[in-house]
Motif scaffolding. Structure first.
Motif, PDB file in Angstrom:
ATOM      1  N   SER A 105      30.964  51.874  36.171  1.00 18.72           N
ATOM      2  CA  SER A 105      31.642  52.824  35.289  1.00 18.72           C
ATOM      3  C   SER A 105      32.114  52.160  33.998  1.00 18.72           C
ATOM      4  O   SER A 105      32.376  52.850  33.011  1.00 18.72           O
ATOM      5  N   ILE A 106      32.272  50.839  33.999  1.00 15.55           N
ATOM      6  CA  ILE A 106      32.486  50.069  32.779  1.00 15.55           C
ATOM      7  C   ILE A 106      31.557  48.864  32.825  1.00 15.55           C
ATOM      8  O   ILE A 106      31.092  48.476  33.903  1.00 15.55           O
ATOM      9  N   SER A 107      31.275  48.285  31.667  1.00 16.80           N
ATOM     10  CA  SER A 107      30.392  47.121  31.635  1.00 16.80           C
ATOM     11  C   SER A 107      30.995  45.989  32.448  1.00 16.80           C
ATOM     12  O   SER A 107      32.191  45.702  32.353  1.00 16.80           O
ATOM     13  N   ARG A 108      30.136  45.338  33.231  1.00 15.87           N
ATOM     14  CA  ARG A 108      30.565  44.217  34.053  1.00 15.87           C
ATOM     15  C   ARG A 108      29.886  42.942  33.565  1.00 15.87           C
ATOM     16  O   ARG A 108      28.798  42.982  33.000  1.00 15.87           O
ATOM     17  N   PRO A 109      30.525  41.767  33.745  1.00 10.68           N
ATOM     18  CA  PRO A 109      29.950  40.515  33.231  1.00 10.68           C
ATOM     19  C   PRO A 109      28.520  40.277  33.703  1.00 10.68           C
ATOM     20  O   PRO A 109      28.122  40.714  34.793  1.00 10.68           O
ATOM     21  N   VAL A 110      27.754  39.556  32.883  1.00  9.05           N
ATOM     22  CA  VAL A 110      26.352  39.292  33.201  1.00  9.05           C
ATOM     23  C   VAL A 110      26.210  38.501  34.499  1.00  9.05           C
ATOM     24  O   VAL A 110      25.204  38.594  35.194  1.00  9.05           O
ATOM     25  N   LYS A 111      27.200  37.718  34.828  1.00  7.76           N
ATOM     26  CA  LYS A 111      27.279  37.071  36.137  1.00  7.76           C
ATOM     27  C   LYS A 111      28.687  36.534  36.321  1.00  7.76           C
ATOM     28  O   LYS A 111      29.377  36.215  35.350  1.00  7.76           O
ATOM     29  N   GLU A 112      29.122  36.462  37.586  1.00  6.13           N
ATOM     30  CA  GLU A 112      30.448  35.943  37.916  1.00  6.13           C
ATOM     31  C   GLU A 112      30.357  35.055  39.142  1.00  6.13           C
ATOM     32  O   GLU A 112      29.735  35.431  40.144  1.00  6.13           O
ATOM     33  N   LEU A 113      30.980  33.873  39.057  1.00  7.50           N
ATOM     34  CA  LEU A 113      31.021  32.964  40.195  1.00  7.50           C
ATOM     35  C   LEU A 113      31.782  33.616  41.344  1.00  7.50           C
ATOM     36  O   LEU A 113      32.894  34.114  41.165  1.00  7.50           O
ATOM     37  N   ARG A 114      31.179  33.587  42.536  1.00  9.86           N
ATOM     38  CA  ARG A 114      31.824  34.146  43.709  1.00  9.86           C
ATOM     39  C   ARG A 114      31.741  33.229  44.931  1.00  9.86           C
ATOM     40  O   ARG A 114      32.153  33.615  46.030  1.00  9.86           O
TER      41      ARG A 114
END
Length: 771
Positions: free
Chosen positions: A703-712
Motif C-alpha cells: 500500500s506504500i512503497s517498500r525498500p528495494v531490500k531489507e536485511l532480515r
C-alpha cells in the motif's frame, strides 16, 4: 578468574535466540519483578514524603567533575543535598570520598550514582562501535561490553552513556563512529545484545553497569550531517527506520535514556512531550530514567521554544525530563516554579522518583559502596597493566577488520624480507584508540608499526617513516587541538617528509601505509563537508605508488570515506576503523594471515560526498537506474559511476566462497505461518575462513512503497577449504511487518522477493507469496 565464568554466562544469555530459556522462568521472573517493583515503590514513596522540595530538586542534578565544578565545590553541593549523580570521575578513591560526603554529612543520606562515557571500553579500549558492528558477531560484541562493564564497575561506576543506536546514513556526521551503521535491523540486534551484556543478569550484580541508550531520538538524521542540527521526518520513516533500535534497547531492559540535542519536526527532544511521555512512557512502557544531554535545557532558549531560563526549566520537566546533565537551571528555578504552582508537586515527585528508582534498582540504598568494596581493596596503581584485558581486546579487534581489496592476493604478507611502514597514523597511539576512549591511556596502546615489529620479530626488517602530517591545513589542526594537543605536527616540510618515506619505500619489498583520520576528526562536533583523505595524505600515497612497490593501505577512520582514487592506487585495502588498545597487534594478525579477515561493512561507502545520503535499503523510484540499461531519464548522476564504492555488507577474505541458488521450502506462505529459504555455501579457496551469509527481503507490491531490500537475517559461518554447508533462514510474518499510511503496523498479502548473498549487492534471488 571467577568473573570470567560470569562473563561467559552473561554473554551466552545476551546472545541467546529470542525466547530462549524463557518457557519455565518467565512467570517466576515476572513475579519476582513485580515484587521488586512493589518493594521499591513503597520505599521510594516513603522517602519522598520525608524529602523537602530542595532535596527533591537536588536529586535531579547530574554534575560533571571538571574546571567548572572542581571536586571541593562538588563536595559542598553534596553536603547541601544539591547533587543526585556525578559523571567524569573514574577512580575508586574519588568516588568513595564523594559517597562519604553523602553518608556523613547529608540529612537523608541518599546515595549518589556515578556515570561515565564507557562507549567502547573503559581502561581496555575496544574497537569503536562502527568497527564492532563490522564483526557481525554478537558474541564478539557482547564480550567487549561485558569486559567494559567489569572494568568500569571495578572503578566504582554505576552507569554508562551507551549504547549509541542512532541510525545514520550520512557519513559527514562526526558521531557515525559511535554508532552501529545504517541498518535498522542490524542495529536493533546489536542494541539488545549490548544492553544485556553491559547490565548482566540483574542491576544489583557487582559488575552490572546500567545503560543509558542514546540519543533519543533520531539524532543520526540531522540535516547535512551537521552535529546538533534539526531533523524533519515523516512518521513512517521515523517508526520504520529510526526508532526501532531505541525500542530494542528499552525492551532489553536499559535503565536509562539519554535525550538527544536535536529538534524533531520543530520541537527539541528535550522539550518534546510526545517523544518523552506519549511514546516512551505510554506506548513503550519505559520505566527508567530520562537524562538530558550536556547543557540541553539551556539550549531550549536558542532553539526558540523557551523565553528564559525559568521557562526552559518548566518546559523540560513538564515534557518528561528527570535529570539535568551539567546544568544549574533546575536548582535555580524549580523552587520558585513549584512554589508558584507552575510545576506541581506531583510533577516534581515523578521526576525525582525516576532518580530514586534507579538508585534502588542499582542496590545503592542497600549498600552505597557496592561497586567499591572495602577501601583496602583499592588498586595501588589505578592504571596498572594488570587491570587491562589485552587478549580479549585483540580477539575482538581482529574479528572486526574488513578487507576491502586484495589484488593478486598481495595479502597476507610474509614475515620476511623488508617492510616499509609509513603514514601519519602508523605509530600514533592516541589515534589508534579512537574517540570516546574513556579511561584508556594512549601509552598503553599498540600501534600498527609496533604490532608489525612484534609480529615479524627478527625474521624481517621493518623501516618506518611518518611521511606526512594528518593534515597540512592549519585551521583543521587548530580545531583538533582546541582542547588538548591531540594531533602532533611534524615541523618538517611536506616534501621532506614524503622524500623520507619514498626513500624507505624504495629499499623495501612492500609498503604498508597507515592513513585516514585523526580520532578527533570523527567525534562529537566533528562533522566534515569533505570525506576524502586529507590532501597531505593523498600526496604521500601518490608518491608511494610512483615507486612501483606493492602498496597496502591500512585505513584508520571513524566514518566511511570517499576512496575511489585510493582504491585504484592500492594493491590491498584493509579497513581497521579505530581498533583500540590492542589495535596494532590485531591488525598485524590480519596483515600476516595469522587471522583470516571476516568483517563486513555496516555502512555503505560512497564514491564521493555528492552521493550522500547513500544506503542500500532505499525506496524504489518510478524511473530506476540500472547499469545494464542506464537510460537518460532515470534516477542517477550522469557525471559519476552510480552506486556505492563498497556496499553495505561487503567484505573480502583470504579465501573465496560460492553461494548456490536460493531454495524455498514452499512458494506460498500461509497467514501466521513461515517459509524457509536456503542456500549452500562453499569455501572454494585454499584456506579456512569465515563469511557472513545475509538474507534480504523485498515486499514487491504494498500500500506504500517498500525498500528495494531489507536485511532480515544473517549467519556467520566458518568453513574449511572445499567444505560446504546449507544455511537456512526461517521467514515469518514478523519479518514482513511495516507501518502503512495510517501508521498501523501491518502485514499485507502478496509477492515477496528473497535475496541471499555475501553482501547487499551480490545476491541470489527467489520469491514466495503470502496468502
Amino acid at each position: 578468574m571467577k568473573w570470567l565464568t560470569s562473563l561467559t554466562i552473561a554473554i551466552g544469555l545476551a546472545c541467546a535466540p529470542a525466547g530462549a530459556q524463557l518457557t519455565n522462568t518467565a512467570p517466576v521472573a515476572a513475579q519476582s519483578n513485580a515484587a521488586h517493583q512493589a518493594q521499591r515503590d513503597a520505599f521510594v514513596s516513603d522517602l519522598l514524603r520525608k524529602m523537602t522540595t530542595d532535596e527533591k530538586i537536588g536529586q535531579l542534578r547530574l554534575i560533571s567533575v571538571g574546571t567548572d565544578n572542581p571536586k571541593h565545590v562538588i563536595r559542598e553541593m553534596i553536603r547541601d543535598g544539591q547533587v543526585g549523580a556525578i559523571f567524569n570521575t573514574v577512580t575508586r578513591q574519588d568516588i568513595r570520598a564523594m559517597q562519604d560526603q553523602v553518608m556523613e554529612l547529608s540529612r537523608l543520606k541518599i546515595p549518589l550514582f556515578f556515570a561515565y562515557d564507557v562507549v567502547h571500553g573503559h581502561r581496555t579500549i575496544f574497537p569503536i562501535a562502527l568497527e564492532l558492528a563490522s564483526s557481525w558477531d554478537m558474541n564478539n560484541i557482547a564480550k567487549s561490553a561485558r569486559v567494559s562493564a567489569y572494568e568500569a564497575t571495578e572503578d566504582g561506576l554505576n552507569m554508562t552513556w551507551a549504547p549509541m543506536v542512532d541510525i545514520t546514513r550520512d557519513p559527514r556526521w562526526g558521531r557515525v563512529s559511535e554508532g552501529f551503521g545504517e541498518d535498522t535491523w542490524l542495529t536493533s540486534q546489536i542494541a539488545r545484545v549490548v544492553v544485556k551484556a553491559f547490565q548482566g543478569e540483574a542491576p544489583t550484580d557487582r559488575h552490572s553497569l546500567m545503560t543509558s541508550v542514546k540519543h533519543f531520538a533520531l539524532y543520526g538524521a540531522v540535516e547535512g550531517g551537521r552535529d546538533y542540527n534539526t531533523v524533519d521526518m515523516s512518521p513512517q520513516r521515523m517508526f520504520q527506520d529510526y526508532l526501532p533500535p531505541y525500542k530494542a534497547a528499552i525492551d532489553a531492559g536499559s535503565g536509562g535514556v539519554m535525550v538527544a540535542l536535536n529538534s524533531i519536526n520543530g520541537v527539541p527532544a528535550t522539550a518534546n512531550r510526545w517523544l518523552l511521555k506519549e511514546l516512551l512512557r505510554d506506548q513503550w512502557k519505559f520505566q527508567g530514567i530520562t537524562i538530558t544531554d550536556h547543557g540541553a535545557i539551556k539550549e531550549l532558549m536558542k532553539h526558540g521554544v523557551a523565553s528564559d531560563p525559568r521557562d526552559a526549566s518548566r518546559i523540560a520537566l513538564k515534557s518528561g525530563i528527570a535529570m539535568s546533565m551539567s546544568d544549574e537551571y533546575f536548582v535555580k528555578y524549580l523552587p520558585e516554579l513549584v512554589k508558584s504552582g507552575a510545576i506541581t508537586v506531583q510533577e516534581l515527585d515523578e521526576a525525582c522518583r525516576q532518580v530514586l528508582n534507579v538508585k534502588y534498582d542499582m542496590g545503592l540504598f542497600a549498600d552505597p559502596y557496592r561497586m567499591l568494596g572495602a577501601a583496602s581493596s583499592d588498586p595501588v596503581d589505578t592504571n596498572a597493566e594488570s587491570r587491562l584485558h589485552r587478549a580479549e581486546a585483540r580477539d575482538v579487534a581482529k574479528r572486526s577488520l574488513v578487507l576491502l581489496k586484495n589484488r593478486l592476493n598481495i595479502l597476507p604478507l610474509k614475515k620476511s624480507g623488508v617492510i616499509a611502514v609509513v603514514g601519519p597514523l602508523a605509530d600514533s597511539k592516541r589515534d589508534t584508540m579512537g574517540s570516546w576512549s574513556a579511561a584508556g591511556l594512549a601509552r598503553q596502546t599498540v600501534t600498527v608499526y609496533r604490532g608489525i615489529r612484534t609480529a615479524v620479530g627478527n625474521d624481517a626488517t621493518v623501516f618506518y617513516a611518518k611521511g606526512a602530517n594528518v593534515s597540512n591545513h592549519k585551521g583543521i589542526i587548530d580545531f583538533l587541538n582546541q582542547y588538548e594537543d591531540a594531533v602532533q605536527v611534524d615541523p618538517r616540510s611536506p616534501q621532506a617528509m614524503i622524500d623520507e618515506a619514498v626513500a624507505v619505500a624504495k629499499k623495501s619489498d612492500v609498503v604498508v601505509a597507515v592513513v585516514g583520520e585523526a580520532a578527533g576528526m570523527a567525534h562529537e562536533a566533528s562533522s566534515r563537508s569533505n570525506i576524502d583523505l586529507p590532501q597531505s595524505q593523498r600526496d604521500l600515497i601518490a608518491a608511494l605508488k610512483a615507486t612501483g612497490k606493492p602498496l597496502v593501505l591500512v585505513l584508520m577512520n571513524g566514518r566511511p570515506l570517499a576512496l575511489v582514487r585510493e582504491d585504484q592506487q592500492a594493491d590491498a585495502l584493509l579497513e581497521t576503523w579505530f581498533s583500540g588498545t590492542e589495535g596494532g597487534n590485531a591488525i598485524a594478525d590480519v596483515l600476516f594471515g595469522d587471522y583470516n579477515p571476516s568483517g563486513k561493512l555496516p555502512m555503505s561507502f560512497p564514491r564521493s560526498v555528492g552521493q550522500i545520503p547513500i544506503y542500500y535499503n532505499h525506496l524504489p523510484s518510478g524511473r530506476p537506474y540500472t547499469p545494464e540499461n542506464p537510460g537518460k531519464y532515470t534516477s542517477h548522476y550522469y557525471d559519476e559511476a552510480n552506486g556505492p564504492l563498497y556496499p553495505f555488507g561487503y567484505g573480502l577474505s583470504y579465501t573465496t566462497f560460492s553461494v548456490s541458488d536460493v531454495s524455498m521450502s514452499s512458494p506460498l506462505m500461509k497467514r501466521n505461518g513461515s517459509v524457509n529459504a536456503s542456500v549452500t555455501v562453499t569455501n572454494t579457496g585454499k584456506r579456512a575462513g569465515e563469511t557472513v551469509v545475509q538474507l534480504y527481503l523485498h515486499d514487491v507490491v504494498a500500500s506504500i512503497s517498500r525498500p528495494v531490500k531489507e536485511l532480515r537475517g544473517y549467519e556467520k559461518v566458518m568453513l574449511q577449504p572445499g567444505e560446504s554447508r546449507v544455511i537456512s533462514f526461517t521467514i515469518t510474518e514478523d519479518d514482513l511487518k511495516f507501518y502503512n499510511a495510517q501508521m498501523q503496523q501491518v502485514v499485507e498479502p502478496g509477492k515477496f522477493e528473497v535475496f541471499i548473498g555475501l553482501d547487499s549487492q551480490r545476491v541470489k534471488q527467489q520469491s514466495f507469496t503470502l496468502l
